[in-house]
Scaffold this motif. Structure first.
Motif, mmCIF file in Angstrom:
data_model
loop_
_atom_site.group_PDB
_atom_site.id
_atom_site.type_symbol
_atom_site.label_atom_id
_atom_site.label_comp_id
_atom_site.label_asym_id
_atom_site.label_seq_id
_atom_site.Cartn_x
_atom_site.Cartn_y
_atom_site.Cartn_z
ATOM 1 N N GLY A 394 0.751 -1.124 -0.177
ATOM 2 C CA GLY A 394 0.023 -0.005 0.183
ATOM 3 C C GLY A 394 0.749 1.276 -0.013
ATOM 4 O O GLY A 394 0.290 2.306 -0.008
ATOM 5 N N ASP A 395 2.002 1.039 0.008
ATOM 6 C CA ASP A 395 3.034 2.288 -0.014
ATOM 7 C C ASP A 395 3.321 2.820 -1.506
ATOM 8 O O ASP A 395 4.175 2.199 -2.498
ATOM 9 C CB ASP A 395 4.272 1.969 0.437
ATOM 10 N N LEU A 396 2.248 3.552 -1.987
ATOM 11 C CA LEU A 396 2.218 3.757 -3.505
ATOM 12 C C LEU A 396 3.317 4.809 -4.293
ATOM 13 O O LEU A 396 3.685 4.486 -5.239
ATOM 14 C CB LEU A 396 0.382 4.643 -3.715
ATOM 15 N N ALA A 421 1.005 1.251 -13.593
ATOM 16 C CA ALA A 421 -0.534 1.867 -13.942
ATOM 17 C C ALA A 421 -1.625 1.326 -12.666
ATOM 18 O O ALA A 421 -2.253 2.447 -12.413
ATOM 19 C CB ALA A 421 -1.146 1.030 -15.166
ATOM 20 N N ILE A 422 -1.278 0.196 -12.035
ATOM 21 C CA ILE A 422 -2.175 0.182 -11.143
ATOM 22 C C ILE A 422 -1.907 0.942 -9.707
ATOM 23 O O ILE A 422 -2.910 1.623 -9.051
ATOM 24 C CB ILE A 422 -1.770 -1.370 -10.446
ATOM 25 N N ALA A 423 -0.588 1.256 -9.481
ATOM 26 C CA ALA A 423 -0.186 2.276 -8.461
ATOM 27 C C ALA A 423 -0.714 3.678 -8.872
ATOM 28 O O ALA A 423 -1.216 4.343 -7.921
ATOM 29 C CB ALA A 423 1.186 2.229 -8.328
ATOM 30 N N LEU A 424 -0.621 4.104 -10.104
ATOM 31 C CA LEU A 424 -1.031 5.489 -10.338
ATOM 32 C C LEU A 424 -2.497 5.506 -10.261
ATOM 33 O O LEU A 424 -3.017 6.571 -9.855
ATOM 34 C CB LEU A 424 -0.662 5.892 -11.687
ATOM 35 N N ASP A 425 -3.214 4.477 -10.604
ATOM 36 C CA ASP A 425 -4.745 4.283 -10.648
ATOM 37 C C ASP A 425 -4.980 4.589 -9.003
ATOM 38 O O ASP A 425 -6.141 5.565 -8.744
ATOM 39 C CB ASP A 425 -4.976 3.224 -11.156
ATOM 40 N N GLU A 426 -4.460 3.859 -8.190
ATOM 41 C CA GLU A 426 -4.807 3.876 -6.851
ATOM 42 C C GLU A 426 -4.459 5.337 -6.353
ATOM 43 O O GLU A 426 -5.116 5.852 -5.599
ATOM 44 C CB GLU A 426 -4.007 2.961 -6.242
ATOM 45 N N THR A 430 -5.326 8.764 -12.759
ATOM 46 C CA THR A 430 -5.914 7.912 -13.840
ATOM 47 C C THR A 430 -5.549 7.886 -15.246
ATOM 48 O O THR A 430 -5.213 6.980 -15.963
ATOM 49 C CB THR A 430 -7.452 8.165 -13.837
ATOM 50 N N ALA A 431 -5.319 9.125 -15.664
ATOM 51 C CA ALA A 431 -4.884 9.332 -17.257
ATOM 52 C C ALA A 431 -3.677 8.837 -17.513
ATOM 53 O O ALA A 431 -3.305 7.819 -18.627
ATOM 54 C CB ALA A 431 -4.901 10.849 -17.333
ATOM 55 N N GLU A 432 -2.545 9.036 -16.668
ATOM 56 C CA GLU A 432 -1.458 8.180 -16.780
ATOM 57 C C GLU A 432 -1.607 6.766 -16.716
ATOM 58 O O GLU A 432 -0.713 5.943 -17.244
ATOM 59 C CB GLU A 432 -0.458 9.046 -16.039
ATOM 60 N N ALA A 433 -2.349 6.416 -15.718
ATOM 61 C CA ALA A 433 -2.391 4.859 -15.495
ATOM 62 C C ALA A 433 -2.831 4.353 -16.880
ATOM 63 O O ALA A 433 -2.362 3.411 -17.236
ATOM 64 C CB ALA A 433 -3.558 4.698 -14.389
ATOM 65 N N ILE A 434 -3.957 4.883 -17.505
ATOM 66 C CA ILE A 434 -4.255 4.462 -18.882
ATOM 67 C C ILE A 434 -3.241 4.189 -19.558
ATOM 68 O O ILE A 434 -3.154 3.286 -20.648
ATOM 69 C CB ILE A 434 -5.514 5.253 -19.129
ATOM 70 N N GLN A 435 -2.495 5.368 -19.976
ATOM 71 C CA GLN A 435 -1.180 5.155 -20.773
ATOM 72 C C GLN A 435 -0.388 4.021 -20.624
ATOM 73 O O GLN A 435 -0.027 3.279 -21.722
ATOM 74 C CB GLN A 435 -0.552 6.878 -20.695
ATOM 75 N N HIS A 436 -0.315 3.727 -19.211
ATOM 76 C CA HIS A 436 0.759 2.500 -18.951
ATOM 77 C C HIS A 436 0.125 1.307 -19.350
ATOM 78 O O HIS A 436 0.498 0.316 -19.682
ATOM 79 C CB HIS A 436 1.457 2.761 -17.798
ATOM 80 N N TYR A 437 -1.315 1.267 -18.949
ATOM 81 C CA TYR A 437 -1.986 -0.080 -19.275
ATOM 82 C C TYR A 437 -1.968 -0.228 -20.849
ATOM 83 O O TYR A 437 -1.520 -1.413 -21.399
ATOM 84 C CB TYR A 437 -3.274 0.204 -19.056
ATOM 85 N N GLU A 438 -1.852 0.986 -21.759
ATOM 86 C CA GLU A 438 -2.244 0.808 -23.047
ATOM 87 C C GLU A 438 -0.737 0.450 -23.689
ATOM 88 O O GLU A 438 -0.504 -0.555 -24.486
ATOM 89 C CB GLU A 438 -2.601 1.899 -23.830
ATOM 90 N N LYS A 439 0.446 0.767 -22.977
ATOM 91 C CA LYS A 439 1.757 0.555 -23.212
ATOM 92 C C LYS A 439 1.889 -0.896 -23.155
ATOM 93 O O LYS A 439 2.706 -1.597 -23.716
ATOM 94 C CB LYS A 439 2.628 1.437 -22.834
#
Length: 548
Positions: A394-396, A421-426, A430-439
Motif C-alpha cells: 500500500g506504499d504507492l 498503472a495500478i499504483a497510479l490509478d490507486e 488515472t490518465a497516466e495509468a491508462i497510458q501505461h496499461y495501453e503501453k
C-alpha cells in the motif's frame, strides 16, 4: 555458440598480424602507416575479447620466423602492443576474480597443480585438433594432484616434445618451433595459470583454441605444399589427399553443428556425452522451466544439487521452479540455502524475496530486494519486485518510484507498466495509468493482468470521462478468453463491464458464476463483494469505485 566476440577478436587479431607483416616488410612504402593500422586493429581485437592480449608474442614470432633481428628498436615497437595487452589482461583477471567469483577454495590451486593442468590441457587441445572425436560442449573436469605420479606424464611429454622440436630445427628451420610457440602462447590465458569461472566445472573447452589452432594448421598446410613440391610427380595425389581430409572435416563439422541447432539440444547432447556434468543439468533445467516443463526442470535442478551441493544457482533456480508450483515453503528453504552460500548474489536475494512475498511476508521480502539493489543498483528485477511489494503493502509512492526506475532499465517490460498503472490509478492519476496499461498491451497484447485491470478501470472509474463500457467489455472478454473462464477476478470485471453498458442481465449471470467459483475456492471476501455488486445490478445500477 561461436560467439560474435570470438569471431570479431579473431578477425581483428589476424588483420593486426597482416598489418604488422606489411610494416616489417622492407619493401613496403611508408611502413608507419601499417604500424598505426596495426595498433588500431589491435585495439579493436582487445575490445572484442581480452584473450587477444597474447598478440605481442605473435609479433615477435613473426620477426623470428622471418629471421629479422629482434633488437631494441623492434622491441620498442612492440612495447605499445605489450602495454595494451597487459592492461586488458589485468582487467580481465580483475573481472574474473571480483565479478565472476574466481576466489575461494574452489579456485585455490597451487603453482604445481596449475602447471600440471596447463601441460595436460596443451596435449588435450593438440589431440582434439589432430583427431577431433568425442567432442562435447563441456568436458569432464580432471582430478589433478601433485601427489599422483601419472599426472606428471603430460609435463614430461611436453618437455620431450620441446627437445625434439629443438633437434629437428636444423632440418626443417624455425617453422615448427614458431607454430608450437604460437599455439602455446595463444592458449596461455586459458591453460590454468589464470583462474576462469569455467574452471568450476571444466578445465578445457573447444572454443578456447579457435585462435591458437592457426599455428599447427598453418604448419600442416605448409607441410602439404612442401610435400607436393618435393614429390612433383605425385603432386595431384598429395593435394587430392589433402582435399579429402578437408572434406571429411567439413562433414564432421556439419554433424557436430547439429547439437547447436537450439539450446535444449546443446544441453541434452552435452549430458549424453558427459553425464556427470552438473552445470549442463542446471542449464537444461533453466531451458525446460522457460518452456513450461517445470517438473522435468525440478528433476534436473535436484540432480545438480546431488552432484554439486554448494552450487547456489541451482538452489535458487529450484526455489523459483517450486514457487511456480505453489510449493512456497520448500521454495523459501532452497532460496535461503542459496543466500546462505552466496549472501552477495543479487539473483539469489531476489529469488528469496519473491518466495517470501508469495508467503505474505512483505516486509521480509522488501529487505532482501533492497539488499539486492545495494549489490547491483541497476538491477531491473530488484526494482520491479520492490515496486510490486510496495504496491501490495500500500506504499504507492515507493511502488511508483521503483516501477519508474525499473522502466528506465527495461522500458519494454509489460508487467512493470501494469504495476505502475495500478499504483497510479490507486493514487488517482488515472490518465497516466491508462497510458501505461495501453503501453503494456502494446508490448504484450495477451497480458491478462493489463487487459483485466484496464477493463475494470473503464467499467468502474468514478470519473465518467474515463469510462467506456463497450471497450471494457472487449478488453474483459479477451482476458476471459485467455484465462479460459476460470479467473474469478476477470469474470467479476466482465460483469462490471456489462453493467456499465446497461446489459444488467448478462452482468448478473456472469457475476453469479464468478461468485460460485469464488465460493468453491473459499475466497469469502471476493464472494461477499460480488454479492453486493449483484445487488446493484439487480437494481439496474452499475458498480462504481469510490473517488481517489
Amino acid at each position: 555458440i561461436t560467439e560474435r566476440k570470438n569471431v570479431l577478436m579473431g578477425f581483428f587479431f589476424l588483420l593486426t598480424l597482416l598489418a604488422w607483416t606489411a610494416y616489417v616488410d622492407e619493401r613496403s612504402n611508408r611502413p608507419w602507416r601499417f604500424y598505426g593500422l596495426a595498433l588500431i586493429l589491435y585495439v579493436l581485437a582487445l575490445s572484442a575479447k581480452t584473450t587477444a592480449c597474447t598478440l605481442p608474442a605473435a609479433l615477435l614470432l613473426i620477426l623470428w620466423l622471418q629471421k629479422k633481428p629482434i633488437n631494441k628498436r623492434r622491441l620498442s615497437q612492440v612495447v605499445p602492443f605489450l602495454i595494451m595487452g597487459i592492461g586488458m589482461g589485468l582487467l580481465a583477471v580483475w573481472w574474473e576474480r571480483y565479478h565472476q567469483g574466481t576466489r575461494g577454495m574452489l579456485f585455490a590451486l597451487g603453482p604445481i597443480e596449475r602447471l600440471l593442468i596447463a601441460s595436460r590441457a596443451v596435449w588435450f587441445y593438440l589431440s582434439k585438433l589432430i583427431w577431433p572425436s568425442n567432442l562435447t560442449f563441456i568436458y569432464p573436469k580432471w582430478n589433478i594432484s601433485p601427489a599422483h605420479p601419472l599426472d606428471y606424464a603430460w609435463l614430461l611429454a611436453g618437455i620431450a616434445l620441446c627437445a625434439v622440436i629443438h633437434f629437428v630445427r636444423r632440418y626443417v628451420g624455425r617453422s615448427v618451433e614458431v607454430a608450437a610457440a604460437f599455439f602455446v602462447a595463444t592458449l596461455s590465458p586459458v591453460l590454468g595459470f589464470i583462474m576462469l569461472y569455467t574452471f568450476r566445472y571444466t578445465f578445457v573447452a573447444d572454443h578456447y583454441q579457435y585462435l591458437a589452432c592457426i599455428g599447427p594448421i598453418a604448419l600442416a598446410s605448409a607441410g602439404v605444399v612442401s610435400l607436393a613440391d618435393v614429390f612433383k610427380q605425385s603432386r595431384p595425389l598429395v593435394l587430392s589427399a589433402a582435399l579429402c581430409v578437408v572434406a571429411v572435416l567439413a562433414v564432421l563439422t556439419w554433424r557436430q553443428a547439429a547439437m547447436y541447432t537450439h539450446i535444449e539440444a546443446l544441453w541434452r547432447t552435452t549430458l549424453a556425452r558427459n553425464p556427470g556434468c552438473w552445470m549442463a543439468h542446471n542449464n537444461l533445467g533453466i531451458v525446460l522451466f522457460q518452456k513450461g516443463d517445470t517438473d522435468e526442470a525440478v528433476a534436473h535442478y535436484r540432480t545438480t544439487l546431488e552432484m554439486q551441493p554448494d552450487f547456489w544457482d541451482a538452489e535458487y533456480n529450484l526455489g523459483i521452479a517450486l514457487l511456480s508450483k505453489g510449493q512456497v515453503d520448500e521454495a523459501i528453504a532452497h532460496c535461503s540455502n542459496a543466500v546462505r552460500i552466496a549472501p552477495n548474489d543479487p539473483d539469489a536475494l531476489v529469488a528469496l524475496g519473491n518466495a517470501l512475498l508469495q508467503k505474505g511476508r512483505i516486509d521480509d521480502a522488501i529487505i532482501y530486494y533492497q539488499k539486492a539493489l545495494a549489490m547491483r543498483p541497476d538491477y531491473f528485477l530488484a526494482h520491479h519486485s520492490l515496486g510490486h511489494a510496495f504496491l501490495k503493502k500500500g506504499d504507492l509512492d515507493a511502488a511508483i518510484s521503483h516501477c519508474r526506475a525499473a522502466l528506465l532499465i527495461q522500458p519494454q517490460n509489460a508487467d512493470t507498466h501494469t504495476n505502475l498503472a495500478i499504483a497510479l490509478d490507486e493514487k488517482g492519476q488515472t490518465a497516466e495509468a491508462i497510458q501505461h496499461y495501453e503501453k503494456a498491451l502494446e508490448i504484450s497484447p495477451r497480458s491478462v493482468s493489463a487487459l483485466a485491470n484496464l477493463a475494470w478501470l473503464m467499467a468502474t472509474c468514478s470519473n465518467a470521462s474515463f469510462r467506456n463500457g463497450s471497450k471494457a467489455i472487449e478488453l474483459a472478454g479477451q482476458a476471459n478468453q485467455l484465462s479460459t473462464g476460470t479467473n474469478t477476478l476477470v469474470l467479476r470485471t466482465l460483469a462490471a463491464a456489462y453493467a456499465e453498458s446497461g446489459q444488467f442481465g448478462k452482468a448478473i449471470e456472469i457475476a453469479r458464476a464468478a461468485m460460485q467459483l469464488a465460493q468453491t475456492q473459499s475466497d469469502n471476501s471476493l464472494s461477499a463483494a460480488l454479492q453486493q455488486e449483484i445487488a446493484l445490478y439487480e437494481l439496474s445500477l452499475p458498480y462504481r469505485e469510490t473517488p481517489k
